[in-house]
Write a protein that holds these residues in place. Structure first.
Motif, PDB file in Angstrom:
ATOM      1  N   GLY A  21      44.994  24.645  42.560  1.00 41.92           N
ATOM      2  CA  GLY A  21      44.136  24.347  43.698  1.00 41.92           C
ATOM      3  C   GLY A  21      43.493  25.613  44.257  1.00 41.92           C
ATOM      4  O   GLY A  21      43.874  26.736  43.920  1.00 41.92           O
ATOM      5  N   ARG A  22      42.524  25.411  45.139  1.00 43.76           N
ATOM      6  CA  ARG A  22      41.798  26.543  45.727  1.00 43.76           C
ATOM      7  C   ARG A  22      42.707  27.453  46.550  1.00 43.76           C
ATOM      8  O   ARG A  22      42.589  28.674  46.468  1.00 43.76           O
ATOM      9  N   GLN A  23      43.593  26.887  47.345  1.00 47.18           N
ATOM     10  CA  GLN A  23      44.464  27.714  48.179  1.00 47.18           C
ATOM     11  C   GLN A  23      45.386  28.583  47.330  1.00 47.18           C
ATOM     12  O   GLN A  23      45.596  29.755  47.639  1.00 47.18           O
ATOM     13  N   THR A  24      45.904  28.017  46.263  1.00 46.72           N
ATOM     14  CA  THR A  24      46.747  28.793  45.349  1.00 46.72           C
ATOM     15  C   THR A  24      45.942  29.912  44.717  1.00 46.72           C
ATOM     16  O   THR A  24      46.405  31.052  44.618  1.00 46.72           O
ATOM     17  N   MET A  25      44.718  29.597  44.317  1.00 45.42           N
ATOM     18  CA  MET A  25      43.864  30.604  43.694  1.00 45.42           C
ATOM     19  C   MET A  25      43.586  31.750  44.668  1.00 45.42           C
ATOM     20  O   MET A  25      43.607  32.921  44.282  1.00 45.42           O
ATOM     21  N   TYR A  26      43.340  31.433  45.942  1.00 40.90           N
ATOM     22  CA  TYR A  26      43.081  32.479  46.929  1.00 40.90           C
ATOM     23  C   TYR A  26      44.322  33.355  47.150  1.00 40.90           C
ATOM     24  O   TYR A  26      44.198  34.571  47.315  1.00 40.90           O
ATOM     25  N   ARG A  27      45.502  32.761  47.138  1.00 40.57           N
ATOM     26  CA  ARG A  27      46.744  33.560  47.258  1.00 40.57           C
ATOM     27  C   ARG A  27      46.901  34.482  46.062  1.00 40.57           C
ATOM     28  O   ARG A  27      47.266  35.658  46.217  1.00 40.57           O
ATOM     29  N   TYR A  28      46.626  33.964  44.866  1.00 44.37           N
ATOM     30  CA  TYR A  28      46.737  34.785  43.663  1.00 44.37           C
ATOM     31  C   TYR A  28      45.690  35.900  43.665  1.00 44.37           C
ATOM     32  O   TYR A  28      45.979  37.017  43.248  1.00 44.37           O
ATOM     33  N   GLU A  29      44.492  35.599  44.126  1.00 46.75           N
ATOM     34  CA  GLU A  29      43.456  36.634  44.199  1.00 46.75           C
ATOM     35  C   GLU A  29      43.895  37.763  45.133  1.00 46.75           C
ATOM     36  O   GLU A  29      43.720  38.947  44.819  1.00 46.75           O
ATOM     37  N   ALA A  30      44.482  37.412  46.268  1.00 44.35           N
ATOM     38  CA  ALA A  30      44.978  38.428  47.199  1.00 44.35           C
ATOM     39  C   ALA A  30      46.068  39.263  46.536  1.00 44.35           C
ATOM     40  O   ALA A  30      46.122  40.488  46.708  1.00 44.35           O
ATOM     41  N   GLY A  31      46.927  38.620  45.769  1.00 45.15           N
ATOM     42  CA  GLY A  31      47.974  39.341  45.049  1.00 45.15           C
ATOM     43  C   GLY A  31      47.411  40.282  43.996  1.00 45.15           C
ATOM     44  O   GLY A  31      47.905  41.399  43.806  1.00 45.15           O
ATOM     45  N   ILE A  32      46.365  39.840  43.314  1.00 36.27           N
ATOM     46  CA  ILE A  32      45.711  40.696  42.310  1.00 36.27           C
ATOM     47  C   ILE A  32      45.096  41.907  42.989  1.00 36.27           C
ATOM     48  O   ILE A  32      45.230  43.036  42.512  1.00 36.27           O
ATOM     49  N   ARG A  33      44.435  41.690  44.121  1.00 40.16           N
ATOM     50  CA  ARG A  33      43.850  42.823  44.855  1.00 40.16           C
ATOM     51  C   ARG A  33      44.936  43.805  45.295  1.00 40.16           C
ATOM     52  O   ARG A  33      44.741  45.021  45.253  1.00 40.16           O
ATOM     53  N   GLU A  34      46.080  43.295  45.698  1.00 39.33           N
ATOM     54  CA  GLU A  34      47.193  44.157  46.092  1.00 39.33           C
ATOM     55  C   GLU A  34      47.677  44.982  44.890  1.00 39.33           C
ATOM     56  O   GLU A  34      47.944  46.176  45.008  1.00 39.33           O
ATOM     57  N   GLN A  35      47.765  44.327  43.733  1.00 40.96           N
ATOM     58  CA  GLN A  35      48.192  45.042  42.530  1.00 40.96           C
ATOM     59  C   GLN A  35      47.145  46.050  42.054  1.00 40.96           C
ATOM     60  O   GLN A  35      47.489  47.054  41.431  1.00 40.96           O
ATOM     61  N   MET A  36      45.884  45.796  42.363  1.00 39.98           N
ATOM     62  CA  MET A  36      44.832  46.785  42.072  1.00 39.98           C
ATOM     63  C   MET A  36      45.097  48.052  42.889  1.00 39.98           C
ATOM     64  O   MET A  36      44.929  49.162  42.375  1.00 39.98           O
ATOM     65  N   GLU A  37      45.521  47.887  44.127  1.00 36.44           N
ATOM     66  CA  GLU A  37      45.840  49.033  44.976  1.00 36.44           C
ATOM     67  C   GLU A  37      47.058  49.789  44.448  1.00 36.44           C
ATOM     68  O   GLU A  37      47.132  51.007  44.566  1.00 36.44           O
ATOM     69  N   HIS A  38      48.019  49.060  43.856  1.00 36.37           N
ATOM     70  CA  HIS A  38      49.214  49.693  43.291  1.00 36.37           C
ATOM     71  C   HIS A  38      48.930  50.331  41.929  1.00 36.37           C
ATOM     72  O   HIS A  38      49.773  51.055  41.402  1.00 36.37           O
ATOM     73  N   GLY A  39      47.775  50.008  41.333  1.00 37.76           N
ATOM     74  CA  GLY A  39      47.400  50.618  40.063  1.00 37.76           C
ATOM     75  C   GLY A  39      47.708  49.798  38.824  1.00 37.76           C
ATOM     76  O   GLY A  39      47.488  50.265  37.713  1.00 37.76           O
ATOM     77  N   ARG A  40      48.208  48.584  38.986  1.00 41.79           N
ATOM     78  CA  ARG A  40      48.485  47.766  37.793  1.00 41.79           C
ATOM     79  C   ARG A  40      47.184  47.329  37.118  1.00 41.79           C
ATOM     80  O   ARG A  40      47.074  47.365  35.903  1.00 41.79           O
ATOM     81  N   TYR A  41      46.225  46.901  37.912  1.00 41.97           N
ATOM     82  CA  TYR A  41      44.934  46.467  37.370  1.00 41.97           C
ATOM     83  C   TYR A  41      43.867  47.447  37.824  1.00 41.97           C
ATOM     84  O   TYR A  41      43.928  47.974  38.935  1.00 41.97           O
ATOM     85  N   ASN A  42      42.851  47.649  36.971  1.00 48.19           N
ATOM     86  CA  ASN A  42      41.799  48.595  37.340  1.00 48.19           C
ATOM     87  C   ASN A  42      40.715  47.917  38.173  1.00 48.19           C
ATOM     88  O   ASN A  42      40.805  46.734  38.492  1.00 48.19           O
ATOM     89  N   GLU A  43      39.690  48.671  38.511  1.00 54.99           N
ATOM     90  CA  GLU A  43      38.634  48.164  39.397  1.00 54.99           C
ATOM     91  C   GLU A  43      37.786  47.067  38.752  1.00 54.99           C
ATOM     92  O   GLU A  43      36.992  46.418  39.422  1.00 54.99           O
ATOM     93  N   TYR A  44      37.959  46.834  37.454  1.00 51.16           N
ATOM     94  CA  TYR A  44      37.199  45.791  36.776  1.00 51.16           C
ATOM     95  C   TYR A  44      37.945  44.462  36.709  1.00 51.16           C
ATOM     96  O   TYR A  44      37.496  43.530  36.053  1.00 51.16           O
ATOM     97  N   ALA A  45      39.076  44.363  37.366  1.00 50.52           N
ATOM     98  CA  ALA A  45      39.825  43.106  37.385  1.00 50.52           C
ATOM     99  C   ALA A  45      39.028  42.021  38.109  1.00 50.52           C
ATOM    100  O   ALA A  45      39.033  40.861  37.706  1.00 50.52           O
ATOM    101  N   ILE A  46      38.350  42.422  39.183  1.00 49.44           N
ATOM    102  CA  ILE A  46      37.492  41.496  39.935  1.00 49.44           C
ATOM    103  C   ILE A  46      36.134  42.146  40.073  1.00 49.44           C
ATOM    104  O   ILE A  46      36.022  43.248  40.608  1.00 49.44           O
ATOM    105  N   ILE A  47      35.114  41.460  39.574  1.00 48.10           N
ATOM    106  CA  ILE A  47      33.743  41.952  39.675  1.00 48.10           C
ATOM    107  C   ILE A  47      32.953  40.926  40.467  1.00 48.10           C
ATOM    108  O   ILE A  47      32.845  39.773  40.062  1.00 48.10           O
TER     109      ILE A  47
END
Length: 93
Positions: A21-47
């Motif tokens: 669902g959309r709400q789950t997707m938004y929670r996961y997106e926030a988690g991905i952005r957090e992991q981008m800050e920790h360095g797991r994913y690079n700046e191209y994870a979300i364009i």
């Protein structure tokens, strides 16, 4: 799941691809952005408004461990090829 998956998808397509669902997707997106800050994913994870499908699949698989700062060190390094292989079906001959 779709047969012709693109590497980057908008939020609606991500919901359809992963059956969430959309709400789950938004929670996961926030988690991905957090992991981008920790360095797991690079700046191209979300364009723009599109998310890399491999990154999304990896986050879904390891999200519980990634949220725990003590367990995070046991998560294997991110490998885009392996993550995409979880989502993109192999070509049939």
């Amino acid at each position: 799941m779709q047969k012709d998956i693109t590497i980057y998808q908008n939020k609606s397509a991500i919901c359809r691809t992963f059956g969430i669902g959309r709400q789950t997707m938004y929670r996961y997106e926030a988690g991905i952005r957090e992991q981008m800050e920790h360095g797991r994913y690079n700046e191209y994870a979300i364009i723009d408004n599109e998310i890399n499908v491999g990154v999304f699949a990896d986050y879904i698989k390891y999200r519980k461990l990634l949220k725990n700062k003590n367990a995070r060190k046991y998560v294997p390094p991110f490998n885009l090829q392996k993550a995409l292989a979880m989502v993109v079906p192999e070509e049939e001959e």
